[in-house]
Design an enzyme around this catalytic site. Structure first.
Site, PDB file in Angstrom:
ATOM      1  N   GLU A  54     -29.078 -55.272-124.748  1.00  0.00           N
ATOM      2  CA  GLU A  54     -29.295 -53.917-124.248  1.00  0.00           C
ATOM      3  C   GLU A  54     -28.660 -52.876-125.173  1.00  0.00           C
ATOM      4  O   GLU A  54     -27.515 -53.017-125.594  1.00  0.00           O
ATOM      5  CB  GLU A  54     -28.695 -53.790-122.841  1.00  0.00           C
ATOM      6  N   LYS A  79     -35.988 -49.247-117.296  1.00  0.00           N
ATOM      7  CA  LYS A  79     -35.052 -49.823-116.329  1.00  0.00           C
ATOM      8  C   LYS A  79     -35.170 -49.132-114.976  1.00  0.00           C
ATOM      9  O   LYS A  79     -35.096 -47.904-114.874  1.00  0.00           O
ATOM     10  CB  LYS A  79     -33.628 -49.681-116.887  1.00  0.00           C
ATOM     11  N   CYS A  83     -30.622 -55.529-117.656  1.00  0.00           N
ATOM     12  CA  CYS A  83     -29.253 -55.566-117.155  1.00  0.00           C
ATOM     13  C   CYS A  83     -29.115 -55.509-115.627  1.00  0.00           C
ATOM     14  O   CYS A  83     -29.284 -56.513-114.967  1.00  0.00           O
ATOM     15  CB  CYS A  83     -28.423 -54.483-117.834  1.00  0.00           C
TER      16      CYS A  83
END
Length: 301
Positions: free
Chosen positions: A50, A123, A160
């Site tokens: 990331e 995300k 994540c």
């Protein structure tokens, strides 16, 4: 119960676990070196961690950090797209996306082996915790949980904090994802004792291995390593715990990285095994979607 004899050539994959600095060019050079090393070992799919071009800047809230964001397409995708074409591989990169003035995303982008952008994922789950002030920087994604079709397979790319949400993994799997991919930046508060650090890391690993098991898919989780200080000095910083891994569709470890070293991690994935596992453990068949309506509620008061 026995499995069938589906014949599919193994897919060689790799991830690059690295330690970052404040120097973007240095970090990108390290990413490229890792990609080249992975390709030299035969990898056809390479995953980067990331926000791999810089430090994890979300430890504090600072409007100047928005200067780090870039467009997609943009400088990084141009560089990595050319590399993907040169090496004839698929690359998953993770970037701070500048969509418009005042509108930014934490975005994973997939570069196809011809250098084109196969797709991107913004995300969806955005944390806001001490040391992880992401809501200040990132607008929640608006592209949904849509797998990206590539020459090496259908990729369920998440990022994540998405790792902790089984709904995200399930939605990717039920749209055809063969591999779940998680670029990640997670680590310990150095003030936590060793037992608490072990519990946190174990929970992180278990959660993702469970996504592999529950969906009969492979998981590639690429984390960063090394210590990064809090620029404000208000906290003890973050010791990123590395431990990147690749897991099979029964949660089995295929490869595991160290906690504290930069490295390239490789494995061969037998995608036919995913179908074999699903035949033996048919969770998708037995889902009771007629009784899952309340999952759309935040909480069942």
């Amino acid at each position: 119960m026995s499995s069938s004899n589906l014949a599919v050539a193994p897919l060689a994959v790799a991830l690059v676990q690295q330690q970052n600095t404040a120097d973007r060019d240095f970090n990108l050079t390290n990413s490229i070196a890792g990609i080249r090393e992975a390709a030299a070992k035969g990898a056809k799919l390479v995953v980067l961690q990331e926000l791999h071009t810089g430090l994890y800047f979300c430890q504090s809230e600072d409007v100047n950090q928005f200067d780090l964001a870039e467009t997609i397409p943009g400088p990084s995708t141009d560089t990595l797209g050319a590399l993907a074409k040169e090496l004839n591989i698929v690359i998953v990169a993770s970037l701070f996306e500048r969509r418009a003035a005042g509108l930014y995303h934490n975005t994973a982008v997939v570069l196809e082996c011809d250098g084109s952008i196969a797709g991107k994922y913004r995300k969806m789950h955005i944390p806001d915790d001490p040391g992880f002030y992401e809501k200040f920087y990132f607008t929640p994604g608006d592209l949904g949980f849509e797998p990206i079709k590539t020459s090496v397979g259908t990729l369920g790319v998440l990022v994540c904090w998405d790792q902790w949400f089984p709904e995200a993994a399930r939605l990717m799997a039920t749209k055809g994802a063969e591999i779940l991919i998680y670029p990640t930046a997670i680590g310990w508060d150095p003030n936590d004792d060793a037992a608490e650090q072990k519990r946190q890391q174990d929970a992180w690993v278990i959660s993702q291995r469970a996504h592999a098991v529950a969906n009969g898919v492979y998981v590639i989780s690429a984390n960063r390593t090394g210590f990064e200080a809090d620029p404000t000095g208000h906290s003890a910083g973050i010791q990123f715990w590395g431990h990147s891994f690749i897991a099979g569709p029964q949660g089995e470890f295929l490869a595991t990285a160290s906690d504290d070293k930069a490295e390239v991690l490789s494995a061969n994935l037998d995608l036919a095994r995913g179908e074999n596992v699903r035949r033996i453990w048919p969770y998708l068949r037995d889902r009771r979607i007629d009784h899952y309506g309340d999952l759309t509620k935040l909480y069942r008061d």
